[in-house]
Design a protein around this motif. Structure first.
Motif: not given
Lengths: 116, 115
Positions: B2, B24-27, B53, B70, B73-74, B94
């Motif tokens: 992540q 922003t995130y990544d998962t 989430a 969602k 991913k923001s 996160y």
């Protein structure tokens, strides 16, 4: 009640020396976390304990770093043969098990380590 | 793995105005939590707001609210009626669901409040 406490607040040491950083979690919190925050960066995970055992030590950068929590309360982060790159703020956090939202992490004020 | 990205190293706002901080995130996980933490010069990380989430409704805490997108991913933070005491570093973070888990932090945004 008392929050997470960390000692010392600041530590200056010479390259090659050994240091110990202490964390006292909130009473009753069984999970304890260590993070490292370099200047201008966000905290990076080092290790976390569930009770006395290390549940995840994947963030420890190398074998010079070691942490213990022998009685499931106070934890000590130990750094051997310190290097200038170890200079950072070391943050400790604790959390209480239970409902999912109870895993909120409460942070201490950190120990600023400077290696000269 | 992540990752969390904050693309604004610094932001400034006039006192009493509104400011939005981006994250922003990544998962690949479906069960996770997002947080905004405030870190004043005292170094103590203070939780500002939390978003689960699985909840569609955006979290709010007094003057602080989030815009959680969602699919994109923001996860942005809006501070309304900015006060001088809001000046600090703000970190987006996160955490995977499933109990005690590590936090993954972004690089931070330094917020300045102009009187």
């Amino acid at each position: 009640g008392a929050g997470v406490s960390q000692t010392p607040s600041n530590k200056v040491t010479e390259k090659g020396k050994y240091v110990e950083l202490r964390c006292d979690p909130i009473s009753g919190h069984t999970a304890l976390y260590w993070y490292r925050q370099s200047l201008g960066q966000g905290p990076e995970f080092l290790i976390y304990f569930q009770g006395t055992g290390a549940a995840d030590d994947s963030g420890l950068p190398n074998d010079r770093f070691f942490a213990v929590r022998p009685e499931g309360s106070v934890s000590t982060l130990k750094i051997q043969r310190t290097e200038r790159g170890d200079s950072a703020v070391y943050l400790c956090a604790s959390s209480l098990p239970g409902q999912e939202h109870s895993y909120e992490q409460y942070f201490g004020p950190g120990t600023r380590l400077t290696v000269t | 793995a992540q990752t969390v990205t904050q693309s604004q190293p610094e932001m400034s706002v006039q006192e009493a105005e509104t400011v939005t901080l981006s994250c922003t995130y990544d998962t690949s996980e479906s069960d996770y939590y997002l947080f905004w933490y405030k870190q004043p010069p005292s170094r103590q990380m203070i939780l500002v707001i939390r978003q689960e989430a699985y909840k569609q409704q955006n979290a709010t805490e007094n003057r602080f609210s989030v815009n959680f997108q969602k699919a994109a991913k923001s996860f942005s933070l809006k501070i309304s009626d900015s006060q001088l005491g809001d000046a600090a570093m703000y970190f987006c973070a996160y955490r995977k669901g499933g109990g005690a888990q590590k936090l993954v932090f972004g690089q931070g945004t330094r917020l300045t409040i102009n009187p």
